[in-house]
Design a protein around this motif. Structure first.
Motif, PDB file in Angstrom:
ATOM      1  N   ARG A  74       0.830  -1.206   0.000  1.00  0.00           N
ATOM      2  CA  ARG A  74       0.000   0.000   0.000  1.00  0.00           C
ATOM      3  C   ARG A  74       0.869   1.261   0.000  1.00  0.00           C
ATOM      4  O   ARG A  74       0.593   2.224  -0.733  1.00  0.00           O
ATOM      5  N   ILE A  75       1.917   1.255   0.818  1.00  0.00           N
ATOM      6  CA  ILE A  75       2.794   2.426   0.877  1.00  0.00           C
ATOM      7  C   ILE A  75       3.579   2.579  -0.423  1.00  0.00           C
ATOM      8  O   ILE A  75       3.715   3.692  -0.956  1.00  0.00           O
ATOM      9  N   ARG A  87       8.633   5.900   5.387  1.00  0.00           N
ATOM     10  CA  ARG A  87       7.283   5.503   5.795  1.00  0.00           C
ATOM     11  C   ARG A  87       7.262   4.046   6.231  1.00  0.00           C
ATOM     12  O   ARG A  87       6.650   3.687   7.250  1.00  0.00           O
ATOM     13  N   GLU A 131       2.056   4.404  -3.327  1.00  0.00           N
ATOM     14  CA  GLU A 131       1.989   5.861  -3.282  1.00  0.00           C
ATOM     15  C   GLU A 131       3.016   6.522  -4.200  1.00  0.00           C
ATOM     16  O   GLU A 131       2.945   7.730  -4.442  1.00  0.00           O
ATOM     17  N   THR A 174       3.664   7.376  -7.377  1.00  0.00           N
ATOM     18  CA  THR A 174       2.864   7.484  -8.597  1.00  0.00           C
ATOM     19  C   THR A 174       3.546   8.421  -9.592  1.00  0.00           C
ATOM     20  O   THR A 174       4.490   9.146  -9.257  1.00  0.00           O
TER      21      THR A 174
END
Length: 642
Positions: free
Chosen positions: A328-329, A462, A332, A334
């Motif tokens: 999921r991280i 993160r 990010e 993109t």
């Protein structure tokens, strides 16, 4: 009496003044500063330099430092070093901008010493221009600490090429070379049995007697005022044997420059550039990526670091996967986040995104280069409100103080995973290009890699909040790649001298150009001179490919070089900053767009960027760049957490 001061006789009068050796501070070991001050905040003297300093001090030599910052900071930070008590505080000099700066009485005639012939003095410096100034000031000079004692004693230096005979390839010959005043500048050939080096005439004669094949290259004392570069003439390679297409006649055909050529080999031309001459004007026509390599003196080339990593998966073993939170991280990263950073460093938006300066070029000769270093360091410092330790790594090149940037995300151990790119640019193929004033946007080469590293750093910070990685992860941006991998060589040499446990290096160099299907890319891991390093580097490349299937499924399977065909070679061997680490024993690979042909007959047709090294290098496919960066982020995180 202060250590290193002029000794006194029994009646208290000064004796003959002692000889002097001055070290460029960037040669002492790990030298770092923050972007907020010109002062160094860390100077860690390497074991090799410490040994040299102790040897010289034991023979009565006065020892000093030439600094590139504020000299009191040098004295302060050497205070805790084992060599501090051996240095003469009167011999901390602030810069070497001119011969006069080196010609003061602190060097040639210590206070109170008898007049007459001054003692010999030697400047040890990496930059040939600095060494030339020292010679103009009446000093001697050499390019490496191991050579200071021979030069102090009047020995002459020269370049040599030493080859181990085929019949003796398995003999332990490297320690024999290192027992002499002998400093390699390049290890070449399959298995690394050809060594280009700087040595003395006496040592070269000893190698003759020992049965090495020794070629004397260039003139005596050439290493005092020249630096050697390997210039790869790709146009001549393409034209083939007995075809006259090549660059040597046009560049070295007249008597003025012919003497600078040391050797012509299958790899290219070995050229000794004198002080005052820049490699900038020797951008061969038709050259491919990585056509110029600076050959810096480095003992680690013959003492490679052996940091084992898993060579591959055992039969039936599956690659560890990524958890849902990690995926999921990573998602990010993109195209939009690439597009947010790229214009600031490719010159289509202001550097701070508001109203400050717009970068026109990142070339080391352009006044914007220091602004780029400042901007990137600031960006890295902002990640996690200072979660990364950001430091500048200084080095000297062509009379300039330049900086690499490192940002460290602490792990549970000192084992290191590096994610890297080069921050400088060039437009040398544009007609009439002047590096100190003309635009060189370098959007693909290598702003694409730079913004990828920035965003990989954000992602891995993160991820580290979910659980601290086992390995420390370091993000490094190198300067002066376009001048021959200079910044990465300075950095890798320093790390090898400290025996830093680097388990993986992922280099991102030109990952933005893709206009035609398929979405193919290359991973270069070839290192013909070291089969062991190549095997470990290929393991990294394969891991990226497996991670790309999970996080960047739009990419084709990577073209991993060298491929599986017997005897196949990597066309990019030695041609990007990853090679600086491979040459001293570290596993490393470089990711790039589909620039080179192959590997294998069934590989897609190469799609090299037609704007390579031109002012028109302004296009980047942000989605393609994001896909490659995401795959590297996943592989680096996996390496750091295994």
């Amino acid at each position: 009496m202060r250590m290193g001061a002029t000794p006194e006789t029994a009646d208290g009068t000064p004796s003959e003044p002692a000889a002097v050796v001055l070290f460029d501070v960037t040669l002492l070991g790990a030298v770092r500063r923050s972007r907020h001050s010109s002062r160094y905040d860390r100077i860690d003297v390497s074991p090799e330099v410490r040994e040299v300093v102790e040897h010289l001090h034991g023979r009565g030599v006065r020892l000093g430092v030439v600094t590139t910052g504020e000299d009191d900071a040098v004295a302060n930070h050497l205070g805790a070093s084992p060599v501090a008590s051996l240095l003469d505080v009167d011999l901390v000099l602030a810069g070497i901008a001119s011969p006069e700066a080196l010609g003061g009485t602190a060097i040639t005639t210590p206070a109170g010493a008898p007049t007459g012939t001054p003692p010999p003095s030697v400047l040890v410096a990496t930059d040939r221009n600095d060494r030339s100034r020292a010679i103009q000031a009446g000093l001697r000079a050499c390019p490496h600490p191991r050579l200071a004692w021979p030069v102090l004693n009047g020995m002459r230096l020269r370049y040599v090429r030493v080859t181990v005979p085929d019949a003796h390839a398995d003999v332990q010959w490297r320690p024999v070379l290192l027992a002499l005043p002998f400093v390699p500048i390049r290890v070449a050939g399959d298995g690394g049995r050809t060594v280009y080096a700087i040595t003395t005439n006496a040592a070269a004669a000893q190698l003759d007697d020992l049965g090495f094949l020794v070629d004397r290259l260039g003139a005596e004392d050439g290493p005092l005022v020249t630096d050697v570069y390997l210039l790869r003439d790709d146009q001549q390679v393409r034209s083939g044997f007995l075809a006259a297409e090549g660059s040597s006649t046009g560049r070295f055909g007249d008597d003025a420059d012919a003497g600078n050529v040391l050797a012509s080999t299958a790899e290219g031309l070995y050229v000794a550039f004198p002080a005052g001459r820049s490699v900038e004007s020797y951008h061969f026509d038709g050259a491919h990526h990585g056509h110029t390599e600076s050959l810096l003196p480095d003992v680690s080339l013959l003492q490679p670091v052996a940091v084992p990593v898993r060579a591959g998966l055992a039969a039936g073993e599956e690659e560890p996967g990524l958890g849902d939170d990690a995926k999921r991280i990573l998602a990010e990263l993109t195209p939009e986040v690439i597009a947010a950073d790229l214009p600031r460093y490719a010159g289509t938006a202001t550097l701070d995104g508001a109203g400050a300066h717009t970068i026109r070029s990142r070339h080391i000769l352009h006044p914007d280069n220091p602004m780029v270093v400042e901007g990137l360091a600031k960006d890295l410092e902002s990640i996690g409100d200072g979660a990364l330790e950001v430091r500048l790594h200084p080095f000297r090149h062509e009379s300039r103080l330049l900086h690499n940037i490192e940002a460290t995300l602490a792990g549970e151990t000192d084992d290191l995973v590096l994610v890297t790119a080069h921050l400088d640019s060039t437009a040398a193929y544009s007609p009439g290009y002047k590096a100190d004033r003309d635009d060189a946007p370098g959007a693909d080469d290598d702003a694409s890699g730079v913004v990828a590293v920035l965003n990989v750093a954000r992602l891995l910070h993160r991820l580290a909040q979910l659980g601290r990685p086992r390995c420390t992860i370091r993000f490094v941006l190198f300067n002066a790649e376009e001048h021959g991998l200079v910044g990465s060589k300075a950095y890798a040499s320093e790390q090898a001298a400290r025996r830093s446990p680097i388990v993986a290096v992922f280099q991102l160099d030109m990952i933005g150009f893709n206009r035609q299907a398929p979405r193919s890319y290359e991973i270069h891991a070839g290192c013909a001179r070291s089969p062991d390093v190549q095997e470990r580097s290929l393991a990294l490349a394969q891991r990226i490919g497996r991670m790309a299937q999970e996080v960047s499924p739009e990419l084709e399977a990577p073209q991993v070089c060298p491929g599986a065909a017997p005897g196949e070679r990597d066309l990019a061997d030695g041609r990007s900053d990853h090679a600086s680490f491979q040459s001293v024993g570290y596993a490393a690979c470089a990711l790039t767009e589909d620039f080179f042909a192959g590997p294998g007959l069934d590989a897609p047709k190469a799609e090299p960027n037609p704007n390579y090294h031109m002012t028109s290098d302004t296009f980047v496919d942000e989605a393609y760049t994001a896909d490659i960066a995401r795959a590297v982020a996943a592989a680096a995180w996996l390496m750091a957490t295994m």
